[in-house]
Enzyme design. Structure first.
Site, PDB file in Angstrom:
ATOM      1  N   CYS A   1      -0.633   4.327   2.229  1.00  0.00           N
ATOM      2  CA  CYS A   1      -0.725   4.254   3.696  1.00  0.00           C
ATOM      3  C   CYS A   1      -0.275   2.873   4.133  1.00  0.00           C
ATOM      4  CB  CYS A   1      -2.106   4.653   4.223  1.00  0.00           C
ATOM      5  SG  CYS A   1      -3.544   3.930   3.427  1.00  0.00           S
TER       6      CYS A   1
ATOM      7  N   CYS B   1      -2.725  -0.160   3.937  1.00  0.00           N
ATOM      8  CA  CYS B   1      -3.864  -1.058   3.782  1.00  0.00           C
ATOM      9  C   CYS B   1      -3.373  -2.503   3.691  1.00  0.00           C
ATOM     10  CB  CYS B   1      -4.662  -0.676   2.545  1.00  0.00           C
ATOM     11  SG  CYS B   1      -5.375   0.973   2.698  1.00  0.00           S
TER      12      CYS B   1
ATOM     13  N   CYS C   1       0.888  -1.165   0.000  1.00  0.00           N
ATOM     14  CA  CYS C   1       0.000   0.000   0.000  1.00  0.00           C
ATOM     15  C   CYS C   1       0.923   1.210   0.000  1.00  0.00           C
ATOM     16  CB  CYS C   1      -0.896   0.008   1.239  1.00  0.00           C
ATOM     17  SG  CYS C   1      -1.864   1.534   1.387  1.00  0.00           S
TER      18      CYS C   1
END
Lengths: 209, 222
Positions: A109, A111, A106
């Site tokens: 961020c 995820c 990700c």
């Protein structure tokens, strides 16, 4: 690894004091229930983790009907184990083959499929992994000791939406007739992110011979 | 926004240096447990959604974002939202004690242990039942718009202006760019395949592709 490198024997750090201070303030203002905080930590520290994903992988390895169900309706197939909830509402499985290796990241961020793998490891959330997994996947894999043939296609899955990706690694050779329980010893969390392959039987002492 | 969080393709951030999986701890400091649980629990007060929460972390100063550890960024974002929604004041955070009366329990529903566990076990789907005709189909060539919104977006910089192929359709999902402002609107979400060479040119490190989930407003036919 935490960036400040302190260990537990040193006095509380500034961040520790600030976080605890905010928590006390929220409790004092009646905005959080301390028992609810404990329940969340207990669930994600002890109850949800890669042990869930290992069960999904080994059933996929040993049951072709289940593998097909995972491809067609991953939420239902994973939900068959009860592994449902936050950060696993929209699952996709990607399968490694001799020609294709999958890797999950990700970049924006962190995820990650909590329902099957638990909370992500520190390195998955780190800037070095997030920056390089998409642009330099072979270099990233090499840092995990994973070497692929030059003609293997690497497919990197950048988790930019609420879709959550889990890798089904290749079943190692020489494991015919193994029980699901023994096969689970070959499935690492890192293999389900795609930075490693599943362990070979010789690297998993204690598993079925 | 073109913030420090949008890391794909950035150089110079050093080796990954992963902890061995067998020796890894879920939390490395006790305060991380607190930052994690407080962030999840306060989000359940219903004053903000996941995109508001992500945006609260990514709109930090880039130096802070990159310097902070992961849970420090969670803590920073949560603090920002608590203040912006008026649940606590900066003065209260500075002093570590309540300066205004505790919240009226009638006006706010604080979840207990059973409620938080039920909520995380139930999850919250991000797709909508809206009936929307997708403008694009599997196999179509698309180019990601060359756009640079100041607000929240989930179109990584390294995809903008690049051409990919629609790999699959995921249905209609809440659009993060406006969800950050509390708006719930759905657009078709596509998984788009970008060949490594399209993204990284001659510096691509072998045969491969990056698959990115992108909403219809990010894409133009190519």
């Amino acid at each position: 690894m935490p960036h400040d490198g302190h260990d537990h024997t040193e006095p509380p750090s500034d961040i520790a004091l600030r976080v605890k201070s905010l928590e006390s303030l929220l409790v004092e203002k009646g905005l959080v229930d301390p028992a609810a905080l404990d329940a969340l930590v207990d669930r994600y520290e002890h109850r949800v983790g890669p042990q869930n994903g290992k069960k999904v992988v080994t059933r996929a390895w040993t049951n072709p009907d289940y593998l097909q169900w995972l491809r067609d309706d991953p939420n239902a197939a994973i939900g068959d184990f009860g592994f449902t909830g936050r950060q696993g509402e929209h699952m996709v499985i990607v399968e490694n083959t001799p020609e294709v290796h999958n890797l999950v990241v990700c970049t924006l961020c962190s995820c990650y499929p909590w329902t099957v793998l638990g909370l992500p490891p520190v390195w998955y959330k780190s800037a070095p992994y997030r920056s390089r997994a998409v642009s330099e996947p072979r270099g990233v894999l090499a840092e995990f000791g994973t070497a692929l043939d030059d003609d293997v296609e690497i497919r990197v899955w950048d988790s930019t939406s609420e879709m959550r990706y889990m890798v089904i690694p290749e079943r190692p050779a020489g494991t015919g007739g193994w029980s699901a329980e023994d096969l689970e010893t070959l499935v690492t969390r890192n293999a389900m992110i795609g930075v490693e392959k599943a362990k070979k039987p010789a690297d998993a002492p204690g598993a079925a011979a | 926004m073109n913030g420090a969080h949008d890391l794909g393709g950035m150089h110079g951030l050093g080796p990954i240096n992963p902890e061995p999986e067998t020796e890894e701890r879920r939390f490395h400091y006790d305060w991380e447990r607190s930052a994690f649980a407080v962030t999840i629990a306060t989000a359940m007060l219903g004053r903000w959604n996941i995109d508001v929460s992500r945006h609260s972390r990514e709109r930090q100063h880039p130096i802070d974002y990159l310097k902070n550890s992961y849970y420090e960024n969670w803590f920073a974002g949560t603090k920002t939202l608590l203040v912006e929604t008026g649940l606590v004041t900066t003065e209260e955070i500075a002093q570590g004690r309540a300066l205004t009366p505790p919240t009226d329990p009638e006006s706010i529903k604080v979840p207990g242990p059973d409620e938080v566990l039920n909520a995380v076990k139930a999850g919250r789907r991000a797709d909508l039942d809206d009936v929307v005709t997708p403008a694009l189909a599997t196999g179509d060539k698309v180019r990601v718009k060359n756009f640079h919104p100041i607000g929240h977006t989930r179109a990584p910089r390294y995809t903008r202006g690049r051409v990919g192929t629609i790999e699959r359709l995921h249905g209609v999902h809440i659009f993060p760019d406006t969800h950050k402002d509390g708006v719930v609107e759905g657009y078709t979400l596509y998984c788009v395949r970008f060949d490594a060479a399209e993204l990284w040119g001659a510096d691509a490190d072998g045969p491969g592709a990056v698959f990115v989930d992108l909403w219809e407003p990010y894409l133009d036919p190519a």
